[in-house]
Structures are given as structure tokens and as C-alpha cells.
Design an enzyme around this catalytic site. Structure first.
Site, PDB file in Angstrom:
ATOM      1  N   TYR A 142     -38.968  -6.279  21.048  1.00 27.56           N
ATOM      2  CA  TYR A 142     -38.408  -4.984  20.664  1.00 27.56           C
ATOM      3  C   TYR A 142     -38.767  -4.717  19.210  1.00 27.56           C
ATOM      4  CZ  TYR A 142     -34.810  -1.451  19.593  1.00 27.56           C
ATOM      5  OH  TYR A 142     -34.144  -0.323  19.206  1.00 27.56           O
ATOM      6  N   ASP A 237     -43.842  -8.825  13.414  1.00 26.42           N
ATOM      7  CA  ASP A 237     -42.524  -8.222  13.235  1.00 26.42           C
ATOM      8  C   ASP A 237     -41.554  -9.352  12.917  1.00 26.42           C
ATOM      9  OD1 ASP A 237     -40.008  -7.122  13.412  1.00 26.42           O
ATOM     10  OD2 ASP A 237     -40.464  -5.883  15.160  1.00 26.42           O
ATOM     11  N   LYS A 265     -33.171  -6.855   8.032  1.00 27.01           N
ATOM     12  CA  LYS A 265     -31.975  -7.665   8.226  1.00 27.01           C
ATOM     13  C   LYS A 265     -31.592  -8.453   6.973  1.00 27.01           C
ATOM     14  CE  LYS A 265     -32.260  -7.684  13.256  1.00 27.01           C
ATOM     15  NZ  LYS A 265     -31.170  -6.749  13.514  1.00 27.01           N
TER      16      LYS A 265
END
Length: 424
Positions: A142, A237, A265
Site C-alpha cells: 500500500y 517506500d 511516520k
């Protein structure tokens, strides 16, 4: 949980599904989501006053746990000077310096506000640099809710069993090829057949968005070789793994240099900030010096930058030794519980990231993750919740440990798992 129930009922009247991000609705595990009022260290407290050991950690950013003093102090000090300017600030330069200092593959970096923006922008600049419109992604990985990437996606999309999203025209995904994670042959086939149109391969080098799935030996190295040979950019990613598995993420652990890297994050210490970066010749395709446009009013927001700087500066080599030790202890103890209870399940772990998949013997890709017994996970989730441990409300999400957790929390989680599995 009367207050949580009341809040959820009210939220559903005025917010789609009652939540502002789908997995928070607990649809895959059932029940009423807990509304959280505060967090401190390794624990969170809901609005009804019940405390839990938190193993979600805001989906990964809180590597020091909740309300880490350095982060709180940095945000307070930054807020006292002004919360946003829409103009450059010294903190942006400092955070960029921190990133480039630990990621040798990143010579230049741009700050954005979310992982979705980072992935979307990295793909745009990759297309601009290569002149090729196509991309390859992996099933179950994702990269945010970008139209072109919502093809057999993981995270919330996996939770709801909707590999494609409504509202995404077919034309938007026509240039996206999807391979199975850990299958180099599929990638090689795509590059051989469509190499003239594929500008980038994007991958979570350690997957966190279908649950934790580790790369096979040689898989990432193979991707690097294939993309280099065909003139295709390799995008890592590392929104989840960056600063989580090592200060320099998976690239530090493997020695593999991606052409472009997405971060987020932990980078914001719990506040919304993300980044993408790579070699100067690629990044110089971005406006205002290049023709690939990207902008954001709150990019490099002073509060988020301050939180990120405080977090990164507190992280050192001992932090990762500690996290690995905690993760290994948890893995060993829960594996023992699974054996003792004769439960068919597999625990995948990378450092302080982990997932239990029920009803399967191994999970190496999205097809194997999709075979997991989600009902067993739902029962386990509620069993752990009753015993004071807050896990991801989805089989297809990673759980996290933080530096605020200790042996007591890890051992307690194993004991709670033994009870939860024994009472099924």
C-alpha cells in the site's frame, strides 16, 4: 465503554463510517472502536477510563511511545513561535540534513505532509526523469490512496476485501502493473515485455501493509539489478520501515541504494510530515527548477518538523539494539504459546514490527496473506483487548513495539495471548 459507544453513534451521523481513516472502524474485527483520550509511554487510555498496552503506536510513528518528553517540549516551543508561515524555516533545512545524513541514496529531499503525497510525488518525478509513464507495484503493498496505486492494495483496502476502489477510472490504473511480492520472475517479465513504458518499480522493502511480510533472500538485490539493467527507477517506500528498523531503514541494513525513497511516520514523531528524496539529478526535475510540479501549503510545517527533529536526534544505535531485543523476546514467547496451544499460525517479524497470521503455515506474499483466517484474528484481537492489550484491528496491519515498552509489557502480552488462545 458507554462513552465510546455514544461517540461512535454520533460520529456515524456526521463522519462517513464514523471514522477519518477506514481501519479505525473495526469492521474486520467487529465491535465498537475505543475512543482514546490520552496516551503516556506504552499505554493509552480510552474515554471510559480503561487503560491498554498499546501495540499500534499510532500505526508506527511513536517509536518512543506516547508523549515522549523531548517531542512534547519541542512542539510546545515551536508553537510558541508560530504554528505555520507558508515560508521557509530553519527547521526544514535541519530535518533535510538529518535525512540526507543517514540515507546516502538521498542527495536531495522534499518534505510533504503524508505518505500518500510522498509516494504520489515520487512516482511523478520518476516519470518526469525517465520519460516513461508506467509503473510496477506489488500486490498487498500500500502506497497511499493515490488513484494509480489502488490496484490490489494492502492496508485498509485488504481489510475490506476490496482490491480496487470505486471512483478510480480504469484509465488511471491502465499503466500500473501488479506483481506478487517476492517474485522476481514476474517483475522481469513485466520489464522485458513493457520496459519501454515502465519508469519505476515501487515496493515496500519490508511490507507492513498486508501485515508484516519479509523479502526473500536476494529479492531486493534482484530488484535493484533488474531496474538498473533496464533504466527503470527503483522506489523504496520506507514510510513504515524508515527509522523503524534502523536509522537508515532497510537501505542501511541491506546496503541497497534506491533511486527514490519515501519516508514518513517516525519522521514526524507522531505529527503529519513525510518526505521523498533521491539523487540530485532526479530530484532536480521538481519545480521550481524542473517541470514536475509539486506543492503543499503545510509542507514542512514547523510543529511537525520540530517533533521529527526531536525524535530523530534521540534515536541512536542503542535504540535499535533495544528494539530488536524486545521484538525477539516477544517472537520467542508467542511462538511458544502457539506451539503449546497447538494453534496453526505464523508470526512474521522484522525488528519491532510483527504480525500473527492465523490458519496458515507461511506468508510470503499477498496471496498467502489473503488465505489467513480473519475470524480467528478477530477473536484473538478481542481476547487481547479484554486483557488490556491493544492490537491492530485488522489481520492485515503490522503491530509495533516502542522504546517505552519493556520486558514486563512483552511478557504480559505473551501471557495474555496464552489466555486468549486457550479460551477460544
Amino acid at each position: 465503554m458507554k462513552r465510546s459507544e455514544k461517540l461512535f453513534a454520533e460520529a456515524r451521523r456526521i463522519i462517513p463510517g464514523g471514522v477519518n481513516s477506514p481501519v479505525r472502524a473495526w469492521k474486520s474485527v467487529g465491535g465498537c472502536p475505543r475512543f482514546i483520550s490520552r496516551g503516556q509511554g506504552a499505554r493509552i487510555t480510552d474515554v471510559d477510563g480503561r487503560s491498554y498496552v498499546d501495540m499500534v503506536c499510532s500505526w508506527g510513528p511513536l517509536i518512543f511511545g506516547h508523549a515522549h518528553p523531548s517531542v512534547v517540549r519541542a512542539v510546545q516551543e515551536a508553537a510558541s513561535r508560530g504554528v505555520s508561515f507558508g515560508a521557509p524555516t530553519p527547521g526544514e533545512v535541519e530535518l533535510a540534513r538529518e535525512i540526507t545524513g543517514v540515507y546516502p541514496s538521498i542527495e536531495k529531499v522534499r518534505l510533504v505532509s503524508s505518505g500518500t503525497e510522498a509516494a504520489m510525488s515520487a512516482i511523478r518525478v520518476a516519470r518526469a526523469f525517465t520519460g516513461k509513464p508506467g509503473i510496477v507495484k506489488f500486490a498487498g503493498c500500500y502506497h497511499g490512496h493515490v488513484d494509480a496505486l489502488l490496484v490490489r492494495a494492502g492496508s485498509g483496502a485488504a481489510t475490506f476485501g476490496t482490491p480496487d476502489s470505486e471512483g478510480v477510472p480504469e484509465a488511471f490504473v491502465a499503466l500500473t502493473r501488479v506483481a506478487q511480492f517476492n517474485d522476481l520472475g514476474e517483475v522481469e517479465g513485466f520489464l522485458r515485455s513493457y520496459g519501454r513504458e515502465i519508469g519505476a518499480v515501487i515496493v515496500e522493502p519490508v511490507v507492513g501493509n498486508m501485515g508484516v511480510v519479509l523479502p526473500r533472500a536476494g529479492f531486493l538485490e534482484g530488484l535493484r539489478e533488474l531496474t538498473r539493467r533496464t533504466g527503470t527507477l527503483l522506489i523504496f517506500d520506507e514510510v513504515i520501515t524508515g527509522f523503524r528498523l534502523a536509522k537508515g531503514g532497510v537501505q542501511e541494513l541491506t546496503g541497497i541504494a534506491a533511486d527514490l525513497t519515501c519516508l514518513g511516520k517516525i519522521l514526524g514523531g507522531g505529527l503529519p510530515v513525510a518526505a521523498f528524496g533521491g539523487r540530485s539529478e532526479i530530484m532536480d526535475k521538481l519545480s521550481p527548477i524542473g517541470g514536475a510540479y509539486q506543492a503543499g501549503t503545510l509542507s514542512g510545517n514547523p510543529l511537525a518538523v520540530a517533533a521529527g527533529l526531536a525524535t530523530l536526534r534521540d534515536l541512536g544505535p542503542k535504540s535499535y539494539v533495544r528494539l530488536e531485543a524486545l521484538g525477539a523476546r516477544l517472537e520467542e514467547k508467542i511462538r511458544r504459546v502457539l506451539r503449546d496451544r497447538r494453534v496453526q499460525a505464523v508470526l512474521n517479524r522484522a525488528g519491532s514490527m510483527w504480525t500473527i497470521f492465523f490458519g496458515v503455515e507461511r506468508v510470503r506474499n499477498f496471496a498467502e496473506a489473503s488465505a489467513a483466517d480473519t475470524q480467528s484474528y478477530a477473536r484473538f484481537f478481542h481476547g487481547m483487548l479484554e486483557r488490556g492489550f491493544y492490537l491492530p484491528p485488522s489481520q492485515f496491519e503490522a503491530a509495533f513495539l516502542s522504546l517505552a515498552h519493556g520486558e514486563a509489557e512483552v511478557d504480559g502480552a505473551a501471557d495474555a495471548a496464552a489466555e486468549a488462545l486457550g479460551s477460544r
